[in-house]
Every structure is written in C-alpha cells, then in structure tokens.
Design a protein around this motif. Sequence first.
Motif: not given
Length: 355
Positions: A297-320
Amino acid sequence: MNNKFISLQILRGLSALYVVFYHVYIIYMQPEYGSKTLYQDIAKHGFLGVCFFFVLSGFIICSAHLKDIGIKEKLIPYVKKRFIRVYPIYWFYLTAFIVAASLGFGYPDFSWNPINITSSYLLLPLAPDLTLPLKVAWTLLHEVMFYAAFATAIYFGRKVIWLASIWVLCIIFNFLFNIIPESTFFSVWNLYFIGGIFSYFLFSKIESKTSITLFVVSIIMLIFYTFLSEDISRIRYLSDEKNAHLHVLLIIAFSLFVSSISKMETFINFNRLKLLSIFGDASYSIYLVHSAAISLILILIKKFKLTNIFSDQLMFIIIFLTASLVGVLCHYAVERPFLSFFNNRSKGGKAAHLK
C-alpha cells in the motif's frame, strides 16, 4: 470454535488488529517510507498482541488436548490438526511473498541461502542466522516448538514433566544470565506458553466470582507495565537487559487475564459481540499478510504520489484499515478453502479456528 471461549476469539481478533496498528507505525518509521513517527503512544504497545497470542495458545492447547496426555493413539490426530492449522496456508503466503520478492516488489531483506529458505518453510531454526521472508513468522517458530513439546507429552505421558521442568529452568537461567541471547529454544518468549498452561489450570480451579478480582489485577498489572515501559517504542527493546524483567510482569498479567475473562463467560453473554469474532476467525491470515499488505500500500501511495491528498494521520488509519481488510479477505478467499480442503482429507476433521 468452542462457543465457551467466544471472548477469547474476539480478543484474539482485536489483538491481531492491534499488531497491524503497531506494524503500520513501525513501517512508517522506515527511511524508505518517510521516517515518520505517528500515533506512537498508542501504537508502540501493539506487540502486546503477540504476548496475548502466546498465552492464548498455551491455554487453548491445554483446554483441547490435556486429556490426551499419555494416550499414544491421540498423537497422530493432534499432529495432523496442528499441521493443517499452521503450515498449508503459511506455505501459500510465504511462497507468494518469495515470488513477489524475486520479481522486485518491496524491499526484501532475507537470505536466499537454501538452508535459510528451508528453515523458513519448516519453521525450524536450522540456519545459524535465520532471516525469515515473512518477518512475523518468528512467532511461529515458538508456536511450533510448543506444539512439538506438547506432542511429546501426549506420546510419553506425565513422565516427561521432569524434562519440561528442566527446559523451563534452562529458559529462566538463560533469561537471567543471557547466556545464549539469540536462542529460539531457550528464549523467554517460550515462557508465555507456560503461562497459558498455568492460565488454563487457574481457569479450571477458580470460582466465577474470583474471576472478577483476577481480571482487575491483570488490568492493573498491564497499566503498571505502560508506566514502566515508557522507553520501549518497539518489540526488540523489550528484551534489552534493563527491560527484560517486564516479560515476567506481562506473562503473569496475560495469564491472569486469559483465565479470568474465560471464567467470566459463565455470567457474561459475549454472544452480543459475536460479530467481532470475525476478526478472531481471520486473525491468522491478518497476522501473516498484513506486513506485506502495508508495504505494498505504501509503495502504491508513493508511486502514484497520493501522500498530499490526506494528512499523515488519516493516511495511517486508511492503511491500517485496508491492511486489516486484506487479511480478512484472504481468510475467506484463501485460508478457509485451504482448511476445508485439507480437513476433508484428514480423518478427524473440522477446522479449528482457535489455535
């Protein structure tokens, strides 16, 4: 699953989810994923799910097979049941992970040495410096060792108690003096299974009203642990010399917790929470696949440059949540068919959801 222990199945599932939460926290801290530390106060204790699993395994195996000790005819059914529960689905996930690693997915950090790969498949510490492709499988080394020890008791009967006692004493001696620090056979983690055995005997002896007292004591001990473990941010720090005594506290706390919560089923109707047992049923698949799922999931997030869409905290919960859901889906799509297939070809049976 035995409905008598539905509380343990629910807690097993919640513990698996807590381990997932912990590993999202750990993987996020890696440089290749941004070196971010998120939800540390909550997430850093997630490895306690492993402590609970080990005590639970000792309790459940004792509950299911204590009566088989000394009956040689029970050995083969026991071995078949344990083998089917652990190995086939593990081999499937392990092979999938190795194939993915060979194709360049992720960041594989294990040895391709044939002895290391063989050790990984057998779940036996044959390689001197074992590096497991599925890192979480280190717990299965201890699980299989405990199953083997119990199998010995089934075959030879109570006469092996003195051998078991010597083994426990050696573990304690090694724990106190750190003679063989990396030994799987003499690791302090094996004492959690002994705690599970003690927990079962305590469960069988205490009265229902006593369980409330033991439950409160176990919770107080776990709270006490959180105050003593402020400098522990990941599981490996628990075995540092200055923190090793915390193992004793955790073994006692979880042993009391498992025995008391099991006894409380005599007057608390946990069936109202039965829906949560889905995670308990799926806990093995969740446990085995979640780290790979998180990394992917993290690789896909990095590949498609999705890190700026959500805050880190929300992204953490989504990944979990996503990694947990992947584990549940793998349980229904892969694990259950595997268990059904192999159990239908085994003489004794139905799949057991509790290990």
